[in-house]
Design a protein around this motif. Sequence first.
Motif, PDB file in Angstrom:
ATOM      1  N   HIS A  45       9.141 -12.359  -8.259  1.00 34.35           N
ATOM      2  CA  HIS A  45       8.713 -10.975  -8.051  1.00 34.35           C
ATOM      3  C   HIS A  45       8.413 -10.219  -9.344  1.00 34.35           C
ATOM      4  O   HIS A  45       7.666  -9.241  -9.331  1.00 34.35           O
ATOM      5  CB  HIS A  45       9.779 -10.198  -7.269  1.00 34.35           C
ATOM      6  CG  HIS A  45       9.885 -10.604  -5.832  1.00 34.35           C
ATOM      7  ND1 HIS A  45       8.848 -10.460  -4.938  1.00 34.35           N
ATOM      8  CD2 HIS A  45      10.908 -11.178  -5.139  1.00 34.35           C
ATOM      9  CE1 HIS A  45       9.219 -10.895  -3.749  1.00 34.35           C
ATOM     10  NE2 HIS A  45      10.457 -11.355  -3.843  1.00 34.35           N
ATOM     11  N   ARG A 234      11.306   4.504  -2.673  1.00 32.51           N
ATOM     12  CA  ARG A 234      10.220   3.526  -2.657  1.00 32.51           C
ATOM     13  C   ARG A 234       8.879   4.148  -3.031  1.00 32.51           C
ATOM     14  O   ARG A 234       7.884   3.442  -3.118  1.00 32.51           O
ATOM     15  CB  ARG A 234      10.107   2.852  -1.279  1.00 32.51           C
ATOM     16  CG  ARG A 234      11.339   2.083  -0.853  1.00 32.51           C
ATOM     17  CD  ARG A 234      11.309   0.638  -1.365  1.00 32.51           C
ATOM     18  NE  ARG A 234      11.359   0.483  -2.802  1.00 32.51           N
ATOM     19  CZ  ARG A 234      12.466   0.576  -3.517  1.00 32.51           C
ATOM     20  NH1 ARG A 234      13.618   0.816  -2.947  1.00 32.51           N
ATOM     21  NH2 ARG A 234      12.428   0.411  -4.821  1.00 32.51           N
ATOM     22  N   ASP A 237       7.178   2.484  -5.920  1.00 27.40           N
ATOM     23  CA  ASP A 237       6.449   1.249  -5.629  1.00 27.40           C
ATOM     24  C   ASP A 237       5.030   1.558  -5.161  1.00 27.40           C
ATOM     25  O   ASP A 237       4.076   0.887  -5.559  1.00 27.40           O
ATOM     26  CB  ASP A 237       7.179   0.442  -4.548  1.00 27.40           C
ATOM     27  CG  ASP A 237       8.532  -0.070  -5.005  1.00 27.40           C
ATOM     28  OD1 ASP A 237       8.729  -0.174  -6.224  1.00 27.40           O
ATOM     29  OD2 ASP A 237       9.376  -0.361  -4.153  1.00 27.40           O
ATOM     30  N   THR A 291      -2.252  -5.804   0.563  1.00 28.64           N
ATOM     31  CA  THR A 291      -0.937  -5.435   1.093  1.00 28.64           C
ATOM     32  C   THR A 291       0.071  -5.234  -0.021  1.00 28.64           C
ATOM     33  O   THR A 291       0.169  -6.045  -0.945  1.00 28.64           O
ATOM     34  CB  THR A 291      -0.417  -6.536   2.037  1.00 28.64           C
ATOM     35  OG1 THR A 291      -1.366  -6.735   3.084  1.00 28.64           O
ATOM     36  CG2 THR A 291       0.913  -6.143   2.656  1.00 28.64           C
ATOM     37  N   GLU A 293       3.988  -5.194  -0.981  1.00 25.63           N
ATOM     38  CA  GLU A 293       5.284  -5.660  -0.500  1.00 25.63           C
ATOM     39  C   GLU A 293       6.369  -4.942  -1.277  1.00 25.63           C
ATOM     40  O   GLU A 293       6.411  -5.012  -2.510  1.00 25.63           O
ATOM     41  CB  GLU A 293       5.437  -7.171  -0.665  1.00 25.63           C
ATOM     42  CG  GLU A 293       6.767  -7.684  -0.120  1.00 25.63           C
ATOM     43  CD  GLU A 293       6.860  -9.196  -0.067  1.00 25.63           C
ATOM     44  OE1 GLU A 293       7.966  -9.710   0.191  1.00 25.63           O
ATOM     45  OE2 GLU A 293       5.833  -9.861  -0.269  1.00 25.63           O
ATOM     46  N   THR A 294       7.229  -4.224  -0.587  1.00 29.86           N
ATOM     47  CA  THR A 294       8.308  -3.494  -1.232  1.00 29.86           C
ATOM     48  C   THR A 294       9.626  -3.808  -0.532  1.00 29.86           C
ATOM     49  O   THR A 294       9.784  -3.545   0.656  1.00 29.86           O
ATOM     50  CB  THR A 294       8.046  -1.966  -1.234  1.00 29.86           C
ATOM     51  OG1 THR A 294       9.208  -1.282  -1.715  1.00 29.86           O
ATOM     52  CG2 THR A 294       7.681  -1.434   0.128  1.00 29.86           C
ATOM     53  N   HIS A 295      10.520  -4.460  -1.273  1.00 31.88           N
ATOM     54  CA  HIS A 295      11.842  -4.833  -0.758  1.00 31.88           C
ATOM     55  C   HIS A 295      11.741  -5.603   0.561  1.00 31.88           C
ATOM     56  O   HIS A 295      12.428  -5.315   1.534  1.00 31.88           O
ATOM     57  CB  HIS A 295      12.717  -3.590  -0.591  1.00 31.88           C
ATOM     58  CG  HIS A 295      13.241  -3.077  -1.899  1.00 31.88           C
ATOM     59  ND1 HIS A 295      14.549  -2.733  -2.100  1.00 31.88           N
ATOM     60  CD2 HIS A 295      12.631  -2.866  -3.084  1.00 31.88           C
ATOM     61  CE1 HIS A 295      14.722  -2.330  -3.339  1.00 31.88           C
ATOM     62  NE2 HIS A 295      13.566  -2.403  -3.955  1.00 31.88           N
ATOM     63  N   GLY A 296      10.825  -6.574   0.579  1.00 29.74           N
ATOM     64  CA  GLY A 296      10.689  -7.444   1.724  1.00 29.74           C
ATOM     65  C   GLY A 296       9.851  -6.899   2.857  1.00 29.74           C
ATOM     66  O   GLY A 296       9.643  -7.586   3.858  1.00 29.74           O
ATOM     67  N   ILE A 297       9.362  -5.665   2.729  1.00 27.87           N
ATOM     68  CA  ILE A 297       8.529  -5.056   3.765  1.00 27.87           C
ATOM     69  C   ILE A 297       7.088  -5.020   3.274  1.00 27.87           C
ATOM     70  O   ILE A 297       6.809  -4.565   2.167  1.00 27.87           O
ATOM     71  CB  ILE A 297       8.999  -3.621   4.089  1.00 27.87           C
ATOM     72  CG1 ILE A 297      10.445  -3.631   4.565  1.00 27.87           C
ATOM     73  CG2 ILE A 297       8.101  -2.995   5.165  1.00 27.87           C
ATOM     74  CD1 ILE A 297      11.033  -2.246   4.756  1.00 27.87           C
ATOM     75  N   LYS A 298       6.163  -5.504   4.101  1.00 27.55           N
ATOM     76  CA  LYS A 298       4.752  -5.494   3.745  1.00 27.55           C
ATOM     77  C   LYS A 298       4.059  -4.330   4.443  1.00 27.55           C
ATOM     78  O   LYS A 298       4.337  -4.043   5.611  1.00 27.55           O
ATOM     79  CB  LYS A 298       4.078  -6.808   4.131  1.00 27.55           C
ATOM     80  CG  LYS A 298       4.577  -8.001   3.320  1.00 27.55           C
ATOM     81  CD  LYS A 298       3.812  -9.268   3.672  1.00 27.55           C
ATOM     82  CE  LYS A 298       4.279 -10.439   2.814  1.00 27.55           C
ATOM     83  NZ  LYS A 298       3.532 -11.673   3.124  1.00 27.55           N
TER      84      LYS A 298
END
Length: 330
Positions: A45, A234, A237, A291, A293-298
Amino acid sequence: MIKPGIPANEEERTRAIDELGIVYSPSEARFDRITRLACRHFEIHTALVTIVYKEIQWFKSLQGMNACSTDREVSFCGHALVNEEALVVENALLDPRFFDNPLVLDGPKIRFYAGQPIKDAFGLTIGTLCLIDSTPRNFSDEDRQDLRDFARLVEAEIAKPIEDNVLTRFIRSLSEKQRSLLIDPIVGSWNRLGFETLLNKQIEQTVLQKETLSLVYVKFGSIDMIMSRFGSDRIVDFRKFTASLIRDTLPNGASIGSIGTDAFVAICAGMSATDTEQLVAHIKERFLKTTLETHGIKALVDVEVASLTITDDKLKCTPGDAIDALLNAH
Protein backbone atom coordinates in the motif's frame (compact mmCIF):
# COMPACT_ATOMS: atom_id res chain seq x y z
CA MET A 1 16.29 3.59 18.59
CA ILE A 2 19.48 4.24 16.67
CA LYS A 3 19.46 7.55 14.80
CA PRO A 4 20.76 7.54 11.21
CA GLY A 5 24.31 8.76 10.70
CA ILE A 6 25.23 11.78 8.60
CA PRO A 7 27.02 10.95 5.32
CA ALA A 8 30.55 12.31 4.91
CA ASN A 9 29.45 14.28 1.83
CA GLU A 10 26.40 15.87 3.54
CA GLU A 11 27.26 19.44 2.48
CA GLU A 12 27.65 18.35 -1.14
CA ARG A 13 24.35 16.45 -0.95
CA THR A 14 22.56 19.48 0.47
CA ARG A 15 23.86 21.75 -2.28
CA ALA A 16 22.78 19.24 -4.93
CA ILE A 17 19.26 19.01 -3.51
CA ASP A 18 19.07 22.81 -3.30
CA GLU A 19 20.02 23.01 -6.98
CA LEU A 20 17.22 20.61 -7.90
CA GLY A 21 14.63 22.66 -6.00
CA ILE A 22 12.93 19.38 -5.18
CA VAL A 23 12.15 19.86 -1.47
CA TYR A 24 9.05 21.82 -0.37
CA SER A 25 7.85 21.64 -3.95
CA PRO A 26 4.63 20.12 -5.31
CA SER A 27 4.23 16.41 -5.91
CA GLU A 28 4.63 15.51 -9.58
CA ALA A 29 2.75 13.05 -11.77
CA ARG A 30 5.97 11.63 -13.23
CA PHE A 31 7.01 10.33 -9.79
CA ASP A 32 3.47 9.38 -8.77
CA ARG A 33 3.26 7.00 -11.74
CA ILE A 34 6.35 5.15 -10.52
CA THR A 35 5.18 4.83 -6.91
CA ARG A 36 1.74 3.64 -8.07
CA LEU A 37 3.37 1.00 -10.28
CA ALA A 38 5.62 -0.06 -7.40
CA CYS A 39 2.59 -0.51 -5.13
CA ARG A 40 0.85 -2.70 -7.68
CA HIS A 41 3.97 -4.71 -8.52
CA PHE A 42 4.91 -5.48 -4.91
CA GLU A 43 1.26 -5.70 -3.76
CA ILE A 44 1.89 -3.11 -1.07
CA HIS A 45 0.00 0.00 0.00
CA THR A 46 2.86 2.43 0.66
CA ALA A 47 5.62 3.51 -1.72
CA LEU A 48 7.54 6.78 -1.47
CA VAL A 49 10.10 8.83 -3.34
CA THR A 50 11.95 10.29 -0.38
CA ILE A 51 14.49 13.12 -0.42
CA VAL A 52 16.61 13.15 2.76
CA TYR A 53 17.47 16.80 3.39
CA LYS A 54 18.81 18.63 6.44
CA GLU A 55 16.51 17.74 9.37
CA ILE A 56 13.68 16.20 7.36
CA GLN A 57 12.81 13.59 4.78
CA TRP A 58 10.56 15.08 2.10
CA PHE A 59 8.22 12.82 0.16
CA LYS A 60 8.32 13.96 -3.45
CA SER A 61 5.74 11.28 -4.21
CA LEU A 62 3.79 9.17 -1.77
CA GLN A 63 1.20 6.45 -1.91
CA GLY A 64 -0.43 5.29 1.31
CA MET A 65 0.70 8.01 3.74
CA ASN A 66 -0.90 11.27 4.82
CA ALA A 67 2.09 13.53 5.33
CA CYS A 68 4.62 15.14 2.99
CA SER A 69 7.54 14.91 5.42
CA THR A 70 8.80 13.43 8.69
CA ASP A 71 11.81 14.11 10.91
CA ARG A 72 15.06 12.75 9.59
CA GLU A 73 16.23 11.43 12.95
CA VAL A 74 13.40 8.86 13.03
CA SER A 75 13.64 8.00 9.32
CA PHE A 76 14.49 4.59 7.95
CA CYS A 77 15.64 6.25 4.72
CA GLY A 78 18.35 8.14 6.59
CA HIS A 79 19.96 4.78 7.35
CA ALA A 80 19.66 3.71 3.70
CA LEU A 81 21.72 6.65 2.34
CA VAL A 82 25.09 5.12 3.13
CA ASN A 83 24.48 1.94 1.11
CA GLU A 84 24.66 1.21 -2.59
CA GLU A 85 22.18 -1.61 -2.25
CA ALA A 86 18.70 -1.56 -0.75
CA LEU A 87 18.25 -1.43 3.01
CA VAL A 88 15.72 -4.17 3.81
CA VAL A 89 14.08 -4.56 7.21
CA GLU A 90 11.74 -7.56 7.08
CA ASN A 91 10.50 -7.09 10.67
CA ALA A 92 11.27 -3.79 12.36
CA LEU A 93 10.30 -5.14 15.79
CA LEU A 94 13.25 -7.52 15.60
CA ASP A 95 15.78 -4.92 14.43
CA PRO A 96 17.77 -3.13 17.19
CA ARG A 97 17.92 0.03 15.07
CA PHE A 98 14.15 0.39 14.77
CA PHE A 99 12.19 -1.70 17.31
CA ASP A 100 11.48 1.35 19.52
CA ASN A 101 11.27 3.91 16.69
CA PRO A 102 8.15 6.17 16.95
CA LEU A 103 7.22 5.20 13.36
CA VAL A 104 7.19 1.57 14.50
CA LEU A 105 5.46 2.01 17.86
CA ASP A 106 2.87 4.51 16.57
CA GLY A 107 1.44 5.37 13.14
CA PRO A 108 2.18 4.19 10.50
CA LYS A 109 3.36 1.19 12.62
CA ILE A 110 6.13 0.19 10.21
CA ARG A 111 7.04 -3.47 10.26
CA PHE A 112 8.52 -3.97 6.78
CA TYR A 113 10.78 -1.47 5.00
CA ALA A 114 12.81 -1.67 1.79
CA GLY A 115 14.63 1.44 0.57
CA GLN A 116 16.79 1.63 -2.56
CA PRO A 117 19.08 4.70 -2.66
CA ILE A 118 18.49 7.09 -5.56
CA LYS A 119 21.14 9.36 -7.04
CA ASP A 120 21.17 12.60 -8.97
CA ALA A 121 22.75 12.98 -12.41
CA PHE A 122 26.19 13.40 -10.79
CA GLY A 123 26.02 10.23 -8.72
CA LEU A 124 25.19 11.83 -5.35
CA THR A 125 22.73 9.89 -3.22
CA ILE A 126 19.84 12.25 -2.43
CA GLY A 127 17.20 9.89 -1.09
CA THR A 128 15.43 6.59 -1.68
CA LEU A 129 12.60 4.85 -3.39
CA CYS A 130 11.10 2.93 -0.50
CA LEU A 131 8.33 0.46 0.29
CA ILE A 132 6.58 0.25 3.66
CA ASP A 133 4.12 -2.23 5.15
CA SER A 134 2.48 -2.62 8.55
CA THR A 135 3.10 -6.38 8.55
CA PRO A 136 6.44 -8.21 8.28
CA ARG A 137 7.35 -9.43 4.78
CA ASN A 138 10.01 -11.47 3.09
CA PHE A 139 11.97 -9.74 0.31
CA SER A 140 13.73 -11.96 -2.21
CA ASP A 141 16.77 -11.24 -4.38
CA GLU A 142 14.38 -10.86 -7.30
CA ASP A 143 12.39 -8.28 -5.31
CA ARG A 144 15.60 -6.37 -4.62
CA GLN A 145 16.42 -6.29 -8.33
CA ASP A 146 12.92 -5.08 -9.18
CA LEU A 147 13.19 -2.31 -6.58
CA ARG A 148 16.55 -1.28 -8.09
CA ASP A 149 14.90 -1.08 -11.50
CA PHE A 150 12.08 1.10 -10.20
CA ALA A 151 14.65 3.34 -8.49
CA ARG A 152 16.49 3.76 -11.80
CA LEU A 153 13.25 5.06 -13.32
CA VAL A 154 13.13 7.70 -10.57
CA GLU A 155 16.77 8.61 -11.23
CA ALA A 156 16.04 8.99 -14.95
CA GLU A 157 13.33 11.53 -14.15
CA ILE A 158 15.56 13.43 -11.73
CA ALA A 159 18.34 13.60 -14.36
CA LYS A 160 16.10 15.20 -17.00
CA PRO A 161 16.84 18.85 -17.80
CA ILE A 162 14.65 21.26 -15.85
CA GLU A 163 12.04 22.79 -18.13
CA ASP A 164 12.07 26.56 -18.46
CA ASN A 165 8.50 27.62 -17.75
CA VAL A 166 6.61 29.81 -15.28
CA LEU A 167 6.19 26.98 -12.79
CA THR A 168 9.85 25.96 -12.60
CA ARG A 169 11.05 29.58 -12.55
CA PHE A 170 8.61 30.29 -9.73
CA ILE A 171 9.84 27.34 -7.67
CA ARG A 172 13.49 28.21 -8.20
CA SER A 173 12.91 31.86 -7.29
CA LEU A 174 11.73 30.91 -3.81
CA SER A 175 13.84 30.11 -0.80
CA GLU A 176 13.36 26.87 1.09
CA LYS A 177 11.47 28.72 3.84
CA GLN A 178 9.23 30.53 1.34
CA ARG A 179 8.34 27.26 -0.41
CA SER A 180 7.53 25.59 2.90
CA LEU A 181 4.89 28.27 3.57
CA LEU A 182 3.24 27.86 0.17
CA ILE A 183 2.76 24.06 0.09
CA ASP A 184 -0.16 22.09 1.49
CA PRO A 185 1.78 19.79 3.88
CA ILE A 186 -0.67 16.92 3.52
CA VAL A 187 -1.76 16.87 -0.12
CA GLY A 188 1.51 18.03 -1.69
CA SER A 189 -0.08 20.72 -3.88
CA TRP A 190 0.16 24.49 -3.54
CA ASN A 191 -1.94 25.88 -0.73
CA ARG A 192 -4.29 28.83 -1.41
CA LEU A 193 -1.55 31.44 -0.92
CA GLY A 194 0.96 29.51 -3.02
CA PHE A 195 -1.55 28.98 -5.80
CA GLU A 196 -2.56 32.65 -5.95
CA THR A 197 1.12 33.69 -5.97
CA LEU A 198 1.87 31.31 -8.85
CA LEU A 199 -1.29 32.38 -10.68
CA ASN A 200 -0.17 36.00 -10.49
CA LYS A 201 3.12 35.04 -12.16
CA GLN A 202 1.24 33.09 -14.81
CA ILE A 203 -1.11 36.00 -15.51
CA GLU A 204 1.87 38.32 -16.01
CA GLN A 205 3.50 35.87 -18.44
CA THR A 206 0.27 35.26 -20.32
CA VAL A 207 -0.36 38.99 -20.80
CA LEU A 208 3.21 39.39 -22.04
CA GLN A 209 2.84 36.53 -24.52
CA LYS A 210 -0.71 37.57 -25.52
CA GLU A 211 -1.95 34.04 -24.98
CA THR A 212 -4.92 32.53 -23.19
CA LEU A 213 -5.08 31.17 -19.68
CA SER A 214 -7.41 28.41 -18.53
CA LEU A 215 -8.40 27.48 -14.99
CA VAL A 216 -9.91 24.08 -14.24
CA TYR A 217 -11.98 23.68 -11.09
CA VAL A 218 -12.52 20.28 -9.44
CA LYS A 219 -14.77 19.95 -6.40
CA PHE A 220 -16.10 16.96 -4.46
CA GLY A 221 -19.73 16.33 -5.37
CA SER A 222 -20.78 15.99 -1.72
CA ILE A 223 -18.29 16.32 1.10
CA ASP A 224 -21.09 15.73 3.63
CA MET A 225 -21.80 12.33 2.07
CA ILE A 226 -18.10 11.44 2.15
CA MET A 227 -17.85 12.35 5.83
CA SER A 228 -21.02 10.47 6.80
CA ARG A 229 -20.02 7.33 4.88
CA PHE A 230 -16.26 7.22 5.47
CA GLY A 231 -15.65 9.53 8.44
CA SER A 232 -13.87 12.87 8.66
CA ASP A 233 -10.47 11.23 9.08
CA ARG A 234 -10.75 9.75 5.56
CA ILE A 235 -11.20 13.15 3.89
CA VAL A 236 -7.41 13.32 3.54
CA ASP A 237 -7.45 10.15 1.42
CA PHE A 238 -10.06 11.67 -0.89
CA ARG A 239 -8.13 14.93 -1.19
CA LYS A 240 -4.84 13.17 -1.98
CA PHE A 241 -6.51 10.87 -4.49
CA THR A 242 -8.21 13.81 -6.21
CA ALA A 243 -5.04 15.89 -6.39
CA SER A 244 -3.05 12.94 -7.77
CA LEU A 245 -5.60 12.15 -10.47
CA ILE A 246 -5.79 15.79 -11.57
CA ARG A 247 -1.99 16.02 -11.76
CA ASP A 248 -1.91 12.89 -13.89
CA THR A 249 -4.19 14.43 -16.53
CA LEU A 250 -2.64 17.89 -16.81
CA PRO A 251 -0.21 18.97 -19.56
CA ASN A 252 3.44 19.74 -18.77
CA GLY A 253 3.91 23.06 -17.00
CA ALA A 254 0.45 23.02 -15.42
CA SER A 255 0.03 23.02 -11.66
CA ILE A 256 -2.74 22.71 -9.09
CA GLY A 257 -3.62 24.38 -5.84
CA SER A 258 -5.86 23.44 -2.94
CA ILE A 259 -8.36 26.26 -2.42
CA GLY A 260 -10.38 24.58 0.29
CA THR A 261 -11.10 21.26 1.97
CA ASP A 262 -13.08 20.02 -1.00
CA ALA A 263 -11.78 21.90 -4.05
CA PHE A 264 -8.75 22.27 -6.33
CA VAL A 265 -7.94 24.62 -9.19
CA ALA A 266 -5.44 23.91 -11.97
CA ILE A 267 -3.61 26.51 -14.08
CA CYS A 268 -3.22 25.63 -17.76
CA ALA A 269 -1.51 28.28 -19.88
CA GLY A 270 -1.74 28.56 -23.65
CA MET A 271 -4.71 26.22 -24.02
CA SER A 272 -7.62 27.10 -26.28
CA ALA A 273 -11.19 26.89 -25.02
CA THR A 274 -11.66 23.73 -27.10
CA ASP A 275 -8.56 22.08 -25.63
CA THR A 276 -9.72 23.03 -22.14
CA GLU A 277 -13.15 21.50 -22.76
CA GLN A 278 -11.45 18.28 -23.87
CA LEU A 279 -9.30 18.31 -20.73
CA VAL A 280 -12.39 18.75 -18.55
CA ALA A 281 -14.08 15.81 -20.32
CA HIS A 282 -10.96 13.69 -19.80
CA ILE A 283 -10.81 14.53 -16.08
CA LYS A 284 -14.48 13.62 -15.67
CA GLU A 285 -13.92 10.32 -17.48
CA ARG A 286 -10.93 9.46 -15.30
CA PHE A 287 -12.93 10.00 -12.12
CA LEU A 288 -15.75 7.82 -13.47
CA LYS A 289 -13.33 4.96 -14.16
CA THR A 290 -10.75 5.21 -11.36
CA THR A 291 -11.43 3.73 -7.93
CA LEU A 292 -10.09 5.00 -4.64
CA GLU A 293 -9.34 2.39 -2.00
CA THR A 294 -9.31 3.68 1.56
CA HIS A 295 -8.87 1.30 4.50
CA GLY A 296 -10.14 -1.65 2.51
CA ILE A 297 -13.17 0.17 1.08
CA LYS A 298 -13.30 0.91 -2.65
CA ALA A 299 -15.23 3.91 -3.94
CA LEU A 300 -15.64 6.08 -6.99
CA VAL A 301 -15.09 9.75 -6.18
CA ASP A 302 -17.93 11.98 -7.35
CA VAL A 303 -16.61 15.36 -8.50
CA GLU A 304 -17.87 18.46 -10.24
CA VAL A 305 -15.51 19.79 -12.92
CA ALA A 306 -15.69 23.21 -14.57
CA SER A 307 -13.34 25.54 -16.43
CA LEU A 308 -12.80 29.15 -17.37
CA THR A 309 -10.65 30.30 -20.31
CA ILE A 310 -9.51 33.91 -20.17
CA THR A 311 -8.15 35.74 -23.20
CA ASP A 312 -5.27 38.20 -22.93
CA ASP A 313 -7.53 41.27 -23.17
CA LYS A 314 -9.30 40.19 -19.96
CA LEU A 315 -6.25 39.09 -18.01
CA LYS A 316 -5.52 42.36 -16.24
CA CYS A 317 -6.99 41.03 -13.02
CA THR A 318 -5.83 39.77 -9.66
CA PRO A 319 -5.54 36.05 -8.90
CA GLY A 320 -8.46 36.41 -6.51
CA ASP A 321 -10.57 37.98 -9.27
CA ALA A 322 -9.73 35.12 -11.63
CA ILE A 323 -10.64 32.46 -9.05
CA ASP A 324 -13.86 34.30 -8.17
CA ALA A 325 -14.79 34.51 -11.87
CA LEU A 326 -14.25 30.76 -12.19
CA LEU A 327 -16.39 29.99 -9.16
CA ASN A 328 -19.12 32.37 -10.27
CA ALA A 329 -19.11 30.87 -13.77
CA HIS A 330 -19.48 27.45 -12.20
